[in-house]
Design an enzyme around this catalytic site. Sequence first.
Site, PDB file in Angstrom:
ATOM      1  N   THR A   1       5.218   1.916   6.097  1.00 29.85           N
ATOM      2  CA  THR A   1       3.802   1.551   6.255  1.00 29.85           C
ATOM      3  C   THR A   1       3.167   2.501   7.263  1.00 29.85           C
ATOM      4  OG1 THR A   1       2.239  -0.010   7.254  1.00 29.85           O
ATOM      5  CG2 THR A   1       4.511  -0.331   7.857  1.00 29.85           C
ATOM      6  N   ILE A   2       1.925   2.842   7.024  1.00 32.09           N
ATOM      7  CA  ILE A   2       1.227   3.672   8.012  1.00 32.09           C
ATOM      8  C   ILE A   2       0.928   2.859   9.270  1.00 32.09           C
ATOM      9  CG2 ILE A   2       0.147   5.198   6.295  1.00 32.09           C
ATOM     10  CD1 ILE A   2      -2.541   3.707   6.976  1.00 32.09           C
ATOM     11  N   ASP A   3       0.995   1.521   9.157  1.00 30.54           N
ATOM     12  CA  ASP A   3       0.602   0.672  10.294  1.00 30.54           C
ATOM     13  C   ASP A   3       1.668   0.631  11.387  1.00 30.54           C
ATOM     14  OD1 ASP A   3      -1.503   0.116   8.614  1.00 30.54           O
ATOM     15  OD2 ASP A   3      -0.733  -1.830   7.991  1.00 30.54           O
TER      16      ASP A   3
ATOM     17  N   GLY B   1       0.850  -1.201   0.000  1.00 33.03           N
ATOM     18  CA  GLY B   1       0.000   0.000   0.000  1.00 33.03           C
ATOM     19  C   GLY B   1       0.883   1.247   0.000  1.00 33.03           C
TER      20      GLY B   1
ATOM     21  N   ASP C   1       6.140  -5.424   5.149  1.00 32.62           N
ATOM     22  CA  ASP C   1       6.736  -6.752   5.344  1.00 32.62           C
ATOM     23  C   ASP C   1       6.631  -7.623   4.096  1.00 32.62           C
ATOM     24  OD1 ASP C   1       4.050  -7.100   5.626  1.00 32.62           O
ATOM     25  OD2 ASP C   1       4.191  -8.616   7.190  1.00 32.62           O
TER      26      ASP C   1
ATOM     27  N   ARG D   1     -23.070   7.046  15.717  1.00 35.09           N
ATOM     28  CA  ARG D   1     -22.688   7.211  14.307  1.00 35.09           C
ATOM     29  C   ARG D   1     -21.292   6.644  14.108  1.00 35.09           C
ATOM     30  NH1 ARG D   1     -27.312   8.025  14.123  1.00 35.09           N
ATOM     31  NH2 ARG D   1     -28.438   9.811  13.255  1.00 35.09           N
TER      32      ARG D   1
ATOM     33  N   GLN E   1      -6.534   8.179   5.257  1.00 33.95           N
ATOM     34  CA  GLN E   1      -5.368   8.064   6.152  1.00 33.95           C
ATOM     35  C   GLN E   1      -4.063   7.874   5.392  1.00 33.95           C
ATOM     36  OE1 GLN E   1      -6.800   5.333   9.710  1.00 33.95           O
ATOM     37  NE2 GLN E   1      -8.033   5.003   7.909  1.00 33.95           N
ATOM     38  N   ARG E   2      -4.154   7.459   4.146  1.00 35.78           N
ATOM     39  CA  ARG E   2      -2.930   7.169   3.388  1.00 35.78           C
ATOM     40  C   ARG E   2      -2.591   8.244   2.369  1.00 35.78           C
ATOM     41  NH1 ARG E   2      -3.519   1.168   1.963  1.00 35.78           N
ATOM     42  NH2 ARG E   2      -3.316   1.892  -0.176  1.00 35.78           N
TER      43      ARG E   2
HETATM   44  O1  F6P Z   1      -1.057  -1.694   5.359  1.00 31.68           O
HETATM   45  C1  F6P Z   1      -1.563  -0.423   5.105  1.00 31.68           C
HETATM   46  C2  F6P Z   1      -3.060  -0.451   5.012  1.00 31.68           C
HETATM   47  O2  F6P Z   1      -3.505   0.872   4.799  1.00 31.68           O
HETATM   48  C3  F6P Z   1      -3.774  -1.092   6.197  1.00 31.68           C
HETATM   49  O3  F6P Z   1      -3.827  -0.234   7.310  1.00 31.68           O
HETATM   50  C4  F6P Z   1      -5.101  -1.427   5.588  1.00 31.68           C
HETATM   51  O4  F6P Z   1      -5.726  -2.495   6.233  1.00 31.68           O
HETATM   52  C5  F6P Z   1      -4.737  -1.814   4.187  1.00 31.68           C
HETATM   53  O5  F6P Z   1      -3.489  -1.218   3.907  1.00 31.68           O
HETATM   54  C6  F6P Z   1      -5.735  -1.381   3.142  1.00 31.68           C
HETATM   55  O6  F6P Z   1      -5.343  -1.920   1.937  1.00 31.68           O
HETATM   56  P1  F6P Z   1      -5.976  -1.547   0.548  1.00 31.68           P
HETATM   57  O7  F6P Z   1      -5.338  -0.281   0.075  1.00 31.68           O
HETATM   58  O8  F6P Z   1      -5.639  -2.714  -0.316  1.00 31.68           O
HETATM   59  O9  F6P Z   1      -7.443  -1.362   0.749  1.00 31.68           O
END
Ligand code: F6P
Length: 365
Positions: free
Chosen positions: A141-143, A14, A119, A284, A292-293
């Site tokens: 990674t954002i994670d 991602g 990873d 809600r 977030q990305r």
């Molecule tokens: O690993 C980064 C991430 O944004 C995770 O937080 C999320 O679960 C996943 O990728 C979402 O992936 P995609 O862009 O395939 O929907």
Amino acid sequence: MPRPLRLGVLTGGGDCPGLNALIRGLVKRGVHEFGHEFVGIENGYMGLVEPDLTRPLTEEDTRGILPKGGTILGTSNKANPFQYAVLENGTWVEKDLSEVALHRAEELKLDGLIAVGGDGTLTIGHKLTEKGLRVVGCPKTIDNDLSGTDQTFGFDTARAICTEAIDRLHSTAESHDRVMVVEIMGRHAGFLTLDSGIAGGADVILIPEIPYRVESIVEKIHRRGSRKRSFSIIAVAEGAYPVGGTLAVLDQAGDIPGRGVVRLGGAGKVCADLLARHIPAEIRVTVLGHLQRGGSPSAADRLLATMYGCKVLDLVRDGQWDSMVALREGRIVTAPLSESRKERRVDPDGEPVRFAKSMGISFGD
Ligand code: F6P
């Protein structure tokens, strides 16, 4: 003076803010200090398997990209040369095309490959080195769930976006006396939710590392009610689940060749539905999703990514293939590529969780 090399560069998995800053730092130092030549491999490892997915990567190509989100090289989180999806007689099957990738690297006359990713991408890089390709890696990674490094770039930006979202939810929650559930990414790690939950002042933080009990959340909401706080903010990690429950999954794409990993999603709704049985307040759910990305990287992520891009050339210079750059106690160091495979998780007994609990934040346990 080491001889100039021809280096492939790819971004896999991602995307996240900071990838372009890394590419820029890498190319600038590589060209200025070492006279290296760079080849951009497009769409992650797909560009090493499919034809015509490469491009020259000169300093000119990296002009103006520092503040830009995404990656100018494109990415893919499903292209794995060892399990590559191929359509055979109308059916998708997975094939080991790693030899094709190695052959392609030879055709491109690459002296080495710089793989930037999480990873999955780094593990593939490690496996390719075992087959003879010279690979070095940069973790992203954002994670923030890679064990080899204290922090990945992309995380700081995403954390700021989530924090701002929680801030914004406060005023509307308060106006309507509502319970606002906000679902935050992170896969099986709760770092993004934990940090932004604390920074944004969430009342309840639910993370995968601590399965929650709905009764405990209800108690917290009632306690707030008794103190005349008639709204609540619940930050839920997408990987969070109730005690005895299961992960909320959007689709089982991971079971289909070439469709990538299982997509998580819906944890916020699961929590809201469980709560609705116990409290009269309106609930809600906000799913932050790919907001977030996206967008421009924070100063901290630009800096970390730029340092990674520059530092990885030291590894190349020193012949430290099968390694990656990492951040340890504020210093950029080297770690084995294989370390990226160990997943990092929030320590439920660590200080951030303990201090948050000591301030009255509920983790639903
Ligand atoms: O690993 C980064 C991430 O944004 C995770 O937080 C999320 O679960 C996943 O990728 C979402 O992936 P995609 O862009 O395939 O929907």
